[in-house]
Design an enzyme around this catalytic site. Structure first.
Site, short mmCIF file in Angstrom:
data_model
loop_
_atom_site.label_atom_id
_atom_site.label_comp_id
_atom_site.label_asym_id
_atom_site.label_seq_id
_atom_site.Cartn_x
_atom_site.Cartn_y
_atom_site.Cartn_z
N GLU A 188 18.70 13.31 33.82
CA GLU A 188 18.89 11.90 34.19
C GLU A 188 17.82 10.97 33.59
OE1 GLU A 188 19.54 11.79 38.44
OE2 GLU A 188 21.39 12.94 38.26
N GLU A 332 25.83 18.03 37.53
CA GLU A 332 25.62 17.77 38.96
C GLU A 332 26.85 17.04 39.47
OE1 GLU A 332 22.12 15.76 40.33
OE2 GLU A 332 20.80 16.85 38.96
#
Length: 555
Positions: A188, A332
């Site tokens: 991320e 995720e």
């Protein structure tokens, strides 16, 4: 409060405290009908839902509870790979420098972790993160364990670390084994405060370039990908267009777009870089990370079909890119990115898992549930044994309802015979056995699960919704073939409901823990048979949020 057609749509998707109520609908119009020919034609059914599963950070994997729960996940849910943060974090003791700034590598903790994983038949989906302390210009950017989420201060030293790490893995496990792994660059990086502080898109792309070139120089068949960005965002142009009309618009009609994906693919193509897979994280909420005291954005939650829609969007992007053969790994995924969301522990969480995965068949290579275990330490706000953690299994090794959803899906065969919203039926190509999974995500509820800040809020969801009739028919079976019907509902296999009935002991003693483990696995089981003509007829009423497995036992 009831779901009614005149309710303003924005109120359905805004706010984490909006109740899901038990509106009544015409059951006949929502009945699940599925018919299959046990000898009929089929399509391949790839179990993408069990390809990869998440865990918190590498160091947690050195604990016996983590390892035992991984074994449960492998045995019953079929998980093949595990992805986690922090393989280079200081608590893994991988990297330090001498007084002259020369690197010293130590992979003993990594070896311990990977050895145990591989012995259980689970491979690492390697997330290359974060910067070890000597290479990190900023420290303690996020989480209780003080992740150093910042770009490396020296990209040459980073490249050398990656090279030493990958070569060590090859020396220890062999090139044939490591070629089956995946190497994902960072986590991320678009979240600049948490995971890439002091960074930018440009700095991430340069990091990917150095990492990918380093790995491919070692062996061209090693698999590399990214950008592992967080979440999808509302399409800005679509919002502006809707707002320009001056009229109320349906927020569920606004498309969402993945972050950085198109820019990443363009950059890689322009710089002649390999992309074996593309990764991002499609949580169906409008916030990307939850830490105590931090706001959750505007509280938007999305359509229950948002993950499926996101996968269609990703598939179109990849197909139209210079990398049409790149795999898609959503590394995720969950109903929300909050580690204290009681929906994760709920019966509704299991139905969310079943519906989203089974209605996304054929669209993705993996949709990685975040996470398999509550041995997970992003923050310290986790006192209760059922605190809304991400895990499919809690710290006491008690399986939650979502664990059973994955277990049911793992029972499916490798050939898809038929599918309808609410269920799929499959066949095992080796045995010819038939297996089906059905689920009742109440059709009057059009949105994904809300974030439930309390146990009471999650219970309110589980107590809502309409039942649905199920009519399942299979012919061309062996005469009198027996089938198991296994049901997960509020009375059977729901660990939280059993814990509440016990008086919510905090923590349970050893006898109570053993009782909860048994009750959490005590799904409803019954056996039925096909008739003399080889036809099976199953007619059930599916309670709201229930999940059902129908599994052939013999010929």
């Amino acid at each position: 409060m009831r779901w009614i057609s005149s309710l303003i749509v924005s109120s359905l998707i805004c706010g984490s405290h909006v109740a899901i109520a038990s509106g009544q609908i015409n059951n006949a119009s929502t009945a699940i009908h599925l018919t299959a020919n046990a000898k009929g034609s089929s399509k391949p059914l790839i179990h993408f839902w069990s390809k990869v599963v998440g865990a918190g950070r590498a160091n947690e994997g050195l604990r016996s509870t983590w390892q035992e729960e991984l074994e449960m996940g492998r045995k019953y849910d079929g998980f093949q790979y595990v992805r986690f943060h922090g393989i280079f974090q200081d608590d893994m003791f991988v990297y330090r420098e001498d007084e002259h700034g020369n690197p010293i590598y130590n992979f003993q903790y990594v070896d311990d972790l990977y050895d145990r994983m591989l012995a259980k038949g689970v491979r690492p989906f390697v997330e290359l993160s974060f910067s070890p302390e000597p290479l990190s210009p900023v420290h303690n950017t996020t989480f209780w364990w003080r992740a150093d989420g910042s770009p490396p201060s020296d990209y040459t030293k980073w490249g050398n670390l990656v090279q030493a790490f990958v070569k060590h893995c090859i020396d220890r496990y062999g090139i044939d084994e490591v070629r089956q792994w995946y190497f994902e660059v960072w986590n991320e990086p678009n979240l600049y405060q948490s995971f890439f502080r002091g960074g930018s898109q440009e700095k991430y792309f340069e990091l990917y370039k150095i990492t990918a070139q380093t790995i491919k120089t070692i062996d061209s068949q090693l698999r590399i990908g990214g950008p592992a960005t967080s979440n999808f965002n509302m399409d800005g142009d679509a919002i502006k267009k809707a707002q320009a009309t001056g009229k109320p618009f349906d927020p569920l009609s606004i498309p969402w777009r993945p972050v950085w994906i198109e820019d990443f693919l363009r950059y890689c193509h322009d710089n002649n870089l390999p992309v074996d897979f593309v990764s991002t994280h499609p949580y169906p909420q409008d916030f990307a990370i939850d830490e105590p005291g931090r706001p959750k954005g505007k509280g938007f939650r999305r359509s229950i079909d948002s993950t499926r829609d996101d996968l269609h969007t990703m598939r179109k992007m990849i197909d139209a890119s210079p990398y049409p053969k790149a795999e898609i790994h959503l590394t995720e995924w969950n109903s929300s990115p909050s580690p204290v969301d009681h929906s994760h522990d709920s019966l509704a969480g299991a139905t969310f898992v079943a519906k989203t995965n089974l209605e996304s068949i054929g669209l993705v290579d993996s949709l990685s549930y975040w996470t398999f275990t509550d041995v997970f330490e992003e923050n310290r706000k986790t006192d209760s044994i059922f605190h809304g953690g991400f895990g499919l299994i809690n710290y006491q090794e008690i399986p939650k309802p979502a664990f059973h959803a994955y277990r049911f899906m793992n029972e499916l065969g490798d050939e898809l015979l038929a599918q309808t919203p609410g269920g799929v039926v499959s066949r095992d190509s080796k045995t010819g056995y038939i297996t089906a999974v059905f689920y009742n995500y109440p059709p009057e509820i059009k949105v994904s699960l809300p974030v439930s800040d309390t146990l009471a809020a999650a219970d309110q969801i589980d107590n809502s919704g309409s039942a649905r009739d199920l009519a399942f028919n299979v012919d061309h079976l062996p005469a009198n073939a027996s089938f198991l019907i296994e049901t997960l509902d509020k009375e059977h296999g729901d660990a939280v409901a059993a814990w509440e009935a016990m008086g919510e002991p905090e923590p349970p003693n050893r006898e109570q823990t053993a009782a909860l483990e048994k009750l959490a696995s005590d799904t409803k089981k019954q056996t039925v048979r096909a008739d003399e003509e080889g036809s099976l007829h199953v007619n059930l009423k599916l309670a709201a949020w229930s999940v059902v497995l129908v599994k052939q036992l013999d010929k």
